[in-house]
Design a protein around this motif. Structure first.
Motif, short mmCIF file in Angstrom:
data_model
loop_
_atom_site.label_atom_id
_atom_site.label_comp_id
_atom_site.label_asym_id
_atom_site.label_seq_id
_atom_site.Cartn_x
_atom_site.Cartn_y
_atom_site.Cartn_z
N ARG A 158 0.85 -1.18 0.00
CA ARG A 158 0.00 0.00 0.00
C ARG A 158 0.89 1.24 0.00
O ARG A 158 1.94 1.27 0.66
CB ARG A 158 -0.93 0.03 1.22
N ALA A 159 0.44 2.26 -0.75
CA ALA A 159 1.17 3.52 -0.81
C ALA A 159 0.18 4.67 -0.99
O ALA A 159 -0.94 4.47 -1.46
CB ALA A 159 2.17 3.50 -1.96
N LYS A 160 0.60 5.89 -0.63
CA LYS A 160 -0.30 7.05 -0.71
C LYS A 160 -0.20 7.77 -2.05
O LYS A 160 -1.02 8.64 -2.34
CB LYS A 160 0.01 8.01 0.43
N SER A 161 0.81 7.43 -2.86
CA SER A 161 0.99 8.09 -4.14
C SER A 161 1.82 7.21 -5.06
O SER A 161 2.51 6.30 -4.58
CB SER A 161 1.69 9.44 -3.95
N PRO A 162 1.79 7.47 -6.36
CA PRO A 162 2.65 6.72 -7.28
C PRO A 162 4.12 6.83 -6.93
O PRO A 162 4.87 5.87 -7.07
CB PRO A 162 2.33 7.35 -8.64
N VAL A 163 4.54 8.01 -6.49
CA VAL A 163 5.95 8.20 -6.12
C VAL A 163 6.32 7.28 -4.95
O VAL A 163 7.36 6.62 -4.96
CB VAL A 163 6.21 9.68 -5.76
N GLU A 164 5.43 7.23 -3.95
CA GLU A 164 5.69 6.37 -2.80
C GLU A 164 5.69 4.90 -3.20
O GLU A 164 6.52 4.12 -2.73
CB GLU A 164 4.65 6.63 -1.72
N LEU A 165 4.78 4.53 -4.11
CA LEU A 165 4.74 3.14 -4.58
C LEU A 165 6.04 2.78 -5.28
O LEU A 165 6.60 1.71 -5.07
CB LEU A 165 3.56 2.92 -5.52
N ASN A 166 6.54 3.67 -6.14
CA ASN A 166 7.80 3.42 -6.82
C ASN A 166 8.95 3.23 -5.83
O ASN A 166 9.84 2.39 -6.05
CB ASN A 166 8.13 4.58 -7.77
N GLN A 167 8.93 4.00 -4.75
CA GLN A 167 9.98 3.87 -3.74
C GLN A 167 9.92 2.50 -3.06
O GLN A 167 10.96 1.87 -2.82
CB GLN A 167 9.84 4.99 -2.71
N VAL A 168 8.70 2.04 -2.78
CA VAL A 168 8.54 0.73 -2.15
C VAL A 168 9.03 -0.38 -3.09
O VAL A 168 9.77 -1.29 -2.69
CB VAL A 168 7.08 0.48 -1.74
N VAL A 169 8.60 -0.30 -4.36
CA VAL A 169 8.99 -1.32 -5.32
C VAL A 169 10.50 -1.33 -5.52
O VAL A 169 11.12 -2.39 -5.64
CB VAL A 169 8.26 -1.10 -6.66
N GLU A 170 11.11 -0.14 -5.56
CA GLU A 170 12.56 -0.07 -5.72
C GLU A 170 13.27 -0.69 -4.52
O GLU A 170 14.31 -1.35 -4.67
CB GLU A 170 13.00 1.39 -5.89
N ALA A 171 12.72 -0.49 -3.32
CA ALA A 171 13.29 -1.12 -2.13
C ALA A 171 13.19 -2.64 -2.22
O ALA A 171 14.11 -3.36 -1.80
CB ALA A 171 12.58 -0.60 -0.88
N ILE A 172 12.08 -3.12 -2.75
CA ILE A 172 11.92 -4.57 -2.94
C ILE A 172 12.96 -5.10 -3.92
O ILE A 172 13.63 -6.11 -3.66
CB ILE A 172 10.50 -4.88 -3.44
N ARG A 173 13.12 -4.41 -5.06
CA ARG A 173 14.08 -4.86 -6.07
C ARG A 173 15.51 -4.84 -5.57
O ARG A 173 16.35 -5.62 -6.02
CB ARG A 173 13.97 -3.96 -7.31
N SER A 174 15.81 -3.92 -4.64
CA SER A 174 17.18 -3.78 -4.14
C SER A 174 17.51 -4.76 -3.03
O SER A 174 18.66 -4.84 -2.59
CB SER A 174 17.39 -2.35 -3.63
N THR A 175 16.52 -5.50 -2.57
CA THR A 175 16.74 -6.45 -1.48
C THR A 175 17.62 -7.61 -1.94
O THR A 175 17.41 -8.17 -3.03
CB THR A 175 15.39 -6.99 -0.96
N ARG A 176 18.59 -7.96 -1.13
CA ARG A 176 19.50 -9.05 -1.47
C ARG A 176 18.74 -10.37 -1.68
O ARG A 176 17.91 -10.74 -0.86
CB ARG A 176 20.54 -9.23 -0.36
N GLY A 177 19.01 -11.02 -2.80
CA GLY A 177 18.35 -12.28 -3.11
C GLY A 177 17.20 -12.16 -4.09
O GLY A 177 16.70 -13.15 -4.61
N VAL A 178 16.76 -10.92 -4.37
CA VAL A 178 15.68 -10.70 -5.33
C VAL A 178 16.25 -10.62 -6.74
O VAL A 178 17.15 -9.80 -7.01
CB VAL A 178 14.89 -9.42 -5.00
#
Length: 497
Positions: free
Chosen positions: A453-473
């Protein structure tokens, strides 16, 4: 390797279904995406990309994987070596691994030291190849073919001889070359339509003659697509006695490429009732190779193209809504896809009504007529989005039909983990990222499913980028949740019977 209807060696069998052939047809696929496919101008796969493609090809069920020509370049050598290693480790479980080689002892030595399941040795057999490329006589060519095959067999590896440019060769000499290859120890011979000039009738007749005149080997067909007949020629070869069809994902290859895996596989099932691969995997293979090759799949490409199951004309859509077989040669579900239709100036009344109902909108007959009129007036639009259609419907009905914008964004994110990584440890790291509300380990092509869940597209992009940067992904795919559909009735959200 898979078996079907009593046949083995990764070759599916058929007894007369879909055709007038009294004998059983046997056929399997050799995929050459990693060899012929990389010969597509502008294409160069990395070693890791080749490993991933090889694993998916094996999971799909191809009979053979042509891993490459190891003497071409160091990275090709490394890729062939590691793919053979995957076979030894049991990661690749079914497919036979084939290494490609010129009719040169040095090439054969390099291929043999990797210990593939088979070495494929090619040599031109048409007079134009003998004269201008090899610069040898027919007698010298036969001597070379026999010598190099015997040399390869000394390594204890199976050998396939590829008669390059066979469809332009003198038949008598082609037969001599096939016989020479068999006597030297080759158990398979590939007949190459190298410049794609054969016709289905000529191909079928050629294979019928070869299998009759020299039945001691199994035959492959390697059909180029210069005149758009690679699939038809491949099927004709099978009718004539070929037991392996050479293909590439998306039809990659020299010039116009060779027969596409996805088209050949569906055609074999549709016309002959033979399952040579798991068709549900071909779209994923196509998308993967499209991304790694950089060669886009045209929208009109059969099976995997964006438009393959999209209908436009009103009469077509009306027919499909009544019975999909009216305008579909096979169900899209075979390849894990679904049908759709466009809304534009060609749209008919039934199609428009069905689309509105799918959007949860009900209108009167008079309103439907007026909406259709306004749709057809937008002649410049290639097609109308659902948003556009709802806007027209609101103008006609005077009712608010579009949902209010959500106060927050909800998304589902699928995650694929790196190989040899403990999935649970990755899931734990993902669970502490702000915005990630639920984490589930799942089966299938992906490893983890997240609800975000996110409050804006910008915030959603930040969450997704954090997911992609996680070790093992290794890879992620994000889907926005447009709306939640409530379960009917009460009883704690359960459906009423």
């Amino acid at each position: 390797m898979s078996e079907q209807n009593g046949c083995s060696n990764g070759i599916a069998c058929l007894g007369g279904v879909g055709g007038p052939w009294p004998r059983r047809l046997r056929v399997g696929l050799l995929d050459s995406t990693l060899r012929e496919g990389e010969q597509t101008p502008g294409v160069s796969f990395t070693v890791e990309q080749k490993l991933e493609i090889a694993r998916l090809l094996d999971e799909a069920g191809v009979s053979m994987i042509e891993a490459g020509h190891p003497n071409v370049a160091p990275d090709v050598y490394e890729a062939v070596k590691r793919i053979i290693g995957l076979k030894r480790e049991g990661v690749i479980r079914r497919a036979e691994i084939v290494a490609h080689s010129r009719a040169v002892k040095k090439d054969i030595e390099v291929a043999a030291e990797l210990e593939p399941d088979r070495i494929a040795i090619f040599y031109g057999v048409s007079d134009i190849h003998l004269r201008y490329k090899h610069r040898v006589s027919r007698e010298e060519a036969l001597s070379i073919i026999g010598e190099v095959i015997e040399y390869a067999r000394q390594y204890g590896v199976k050998v396939r001889f590829t008669a390059e440019d066979a469809t332009r060769a003198d038949y008598g000499f082609l037969l001599e070359a096939v016989r020479t290859a068999r006597e030297a120890g080759a158990d398979r011979v590939s007949i190459a339509d190298t410049v794609g000039i054969a016709t289905p009738y000529a191909i079928r007749r050629l294979f019928e003659r070869l299998t009759s005149d020299e039945p001691g080997v199994e035959y492959d067909i390697h059909a180029h697509n210069d005149l758009g007949m690679a699939v038809a020629n491949s099927l004709a070869a099978v009718e004539g006695g070929a037991t392996i069809i050479h293909v590439t994902v998306n039809g990659l290859g020299e010039r116009a490429g060779i027969a596409p895996l996805e088209q050949v596989a569906v055609a074999l099932k549709r016309h002959y009732g033979v399952d040579v691969v798991d068709l549900r995997r071909v779209v994923r293979l196509s998308r993967l190779v499209e991304r790694y090759s950089g060669i886009p799949v045209p929208p009109t490409a059969p099976v995997v193209g964006e438009n393959a199951f999209v209908h436009k004309a009103g009469v077509h859509v009306a027919g499909v809504l009544a019975n999909p077989e009216t305008y579909e040669p096979y169900p899209p579900e075979w390849v894990g896809r679904s049908r759709d239709y466009t809304i534009d100036k060609y749209t008919g009344r039934r199609a428009l009504q069905a689309r509105l109902e799918r959007l949860g909108v009900r209108v009167s007959d008079e309103e439907l007529v007026e909406i259709l009129k306004r749709v057809k007036q937008r002649a410049s639009a290639r097609w109308l989005r659902d948003e556009d259609l709802l806007e027209i419907a609101e103008e006609v009905t005077g009712r608010a039909l579009r949902p209010r914008p959500p106060e927050e964004i909800e998304a589902l994110v699928t995650v694929k983990c790196e190989a040899n990584i403990y999935t649970t440890s990755v899931a734990r790291r993902l669970s502490i990222i702000p915005g990630v509300e639920e984490v589930a380990e799942v089966t299938g092509e992906n490893d983890i499913l997240l609800r975000v869940r996110a409050k804006s597209p910008v915030e959603l992009n930040q969450v997704v980028e954090a997911i992609r940067s996680t070790r093992g992904v290794r890879e992620t795919y994000t889907m926005l949740v447009l709306r939640r559909i409530p379960m009917s009735g009460g009883n704690g959200g359960q459906r009423q019977q």
